[in-house]
Scaffold this active site. Sequence first.
Site, PDB file in Angstrom:
ATOM      1  N   ASP A  79       0.826  -1.212   0.000  1.00 40.22           N
ATOM      2  CA  ASP A  79       0.000   0.000   0.000  1.00 40.22           C
ATOM      3  C   ASP A  79       0.868   1.272   0.000  1.00 40.22           C
ATOM      4  OD1 ASP A  79      -2.487   1.313   0.266  1.00 40.22           O
ATOM      5  OD2 ASP A  79      -2.286   1.383   2.447  1.00 40.22           O
ATOM      6  N   HIS A  80       0.527   2.225  -0.852  1.00 39.59           N
ATOM      7  CA  HIS A  80       1.227   3.524  -0.905  1.00 39.59           C
ATOM      8  C   HIS A  80       2.745   3.394  -1.027  1.00 39.59           C
ATOM      9  CE1 HIS A  80      -2.085   6.296  -0.410  1.00 39.59           C
ATOM     10  NE2 HIS A  80      -2.603   5.457   0.469  1.00 39.59           N
ATOM     11  N   HIS A 207      -9.605   5.030  -1.200  1.00 39.30           N
ATOM     12  CA  HIS A 207      -8.772   5.005   0.014  1.00 39.30           C
ATOM     13  C   HIS A 207      -9.495   5.784   1.105  1.00 39.30           C
ATOM     14  CE1 HIS A 207      -4.631   3.608  -1.274  1.00 39.30           C
ATOM     15  NE2 HIS A 207      -5.352   3.492  -2.377  1.00 39.30           N
ATOM     16  N   GLY A 208      -8.943   5.707   2.321  1.00 36.04           N
ATOM     17  CA  GLY A 208      -9.486   6.515   3.410  1.00 36.04           C
ATOM     18  C   GLY A 208     -10.887   6.086   3.810  1.00 36.04           C
TER      19      GLY A 208
HETATM   20  P1  13P Z   1      -8.148   4.932   6.540  1.00 36.96           P
HETATM   21  O1  13P Z   1      -7.039   4.901   7.503  1.00 36.96           O
HETATM   22  O2  13P Z   1      -8.841   6.260   6.493  1.00 36.96           O
HETATM   23  O3  13P Z   1      -9.106   3.811   6.726  1.00 36.96           O
HETATM   24  O4  13P Z   1      -7.499   4.748   5.090  1.00 36.96           O
HETATM   25  C1  13P Z   1      -6.757   3.585   4.821  1.00 36.96           C
HETATM   26  C2  13P Z   1      -6.154   3.588   3.467  1.00 36.96           C
HETATM   27  O5  13P Z   1      -6.645   4.235   2.570  1.00 36.96           O
HETATM   28  C3  13P Z   1      -4.960   2.765   3.245  1.00 36.96           C
HETATM   29  O6  13P Z   1      -4.426   2.944   1.983  1.00 36.96           O
END
Ligand code: 13P
Length: 282
Positions: A79-80, A207-208
Amino acid sequence: MNLKNYLTKAQKEHWAIGQFNFSTIEQLRGILSAAKETKSPIILGTSEGESSYLGLEETIALFEISKKKYNVNAFLNFDHGRNLDLVKKAVDFGYNCVHFDGSSLSFENNISETKRIVDYAHKKGVLVEGELGKIEGESKLHREEVKVKQENLTSPDDVFKFVKETKVDSLAVSIGNIHGIYRKEPGIDFERLKDVSKKSKAYLVLHGGSGIMPKDIRKAISLGIVKININTELRIAWKESLIKSLKALDKEARPYKILSQSEDSVRKITKEKIKLFTNPNL
Ligand code: 13P
């Protein structure tokens, strides 16, 4: 079925696969138990920080062994990833997909760097998620309100070119979603999501996911989101149950007694999210 098959199926049937991040064994087990109990495919995610804490090789080994043990359809995503060498390592070590986050680069450089990763990963059968626009915030609890900068939102006009030139499988979009939970969330720009959906053949990723209202999640899925990332809510559940255990078991010193409560709280949240993502009509 491989991950691509599931994402295509989700796209056709309007549901989403959850990505749940972990950096401890209790989180990993909680997430896998939820997948097993709901009989759902699942993506496990580790960021650069999360995988370097566990170790990249250890993350893969733990994931592979646990997946077999729980007998679930689970996939592992890096991730990222911002460091190209690290992303390539994740490909080499056996992640099923990698997210290259080129959001701090110019549009042209984001295209060229993402393309390099796609060329590298596709040769090994690994899927790539690109990112267009910049998703703000950090996966933790924030006390303040947040305003998303307009210039950080995904421009629908750039989507077609980005997907066509990079050949990414999935695309992380910035449409008012932010990492972490804020006192007041900015809210999703659904008109923008509609426009992005029209321009993208790639699987769209939100995401998020923590802190987004269920009704907004449902609407986002109906407009083409097929993968949703959750981290903060799991981190908070893990931490709060750990604090509770430490208080309740103040004479206890065995880590496996203290930490096992956290597995259960992560399992509960993950199950709720899977149900929401896979049955958006409920
Ligand atoms: P949150 O921490 O807001 O759930 O987002 C996680 C995320 O997007 C990981 O890439």
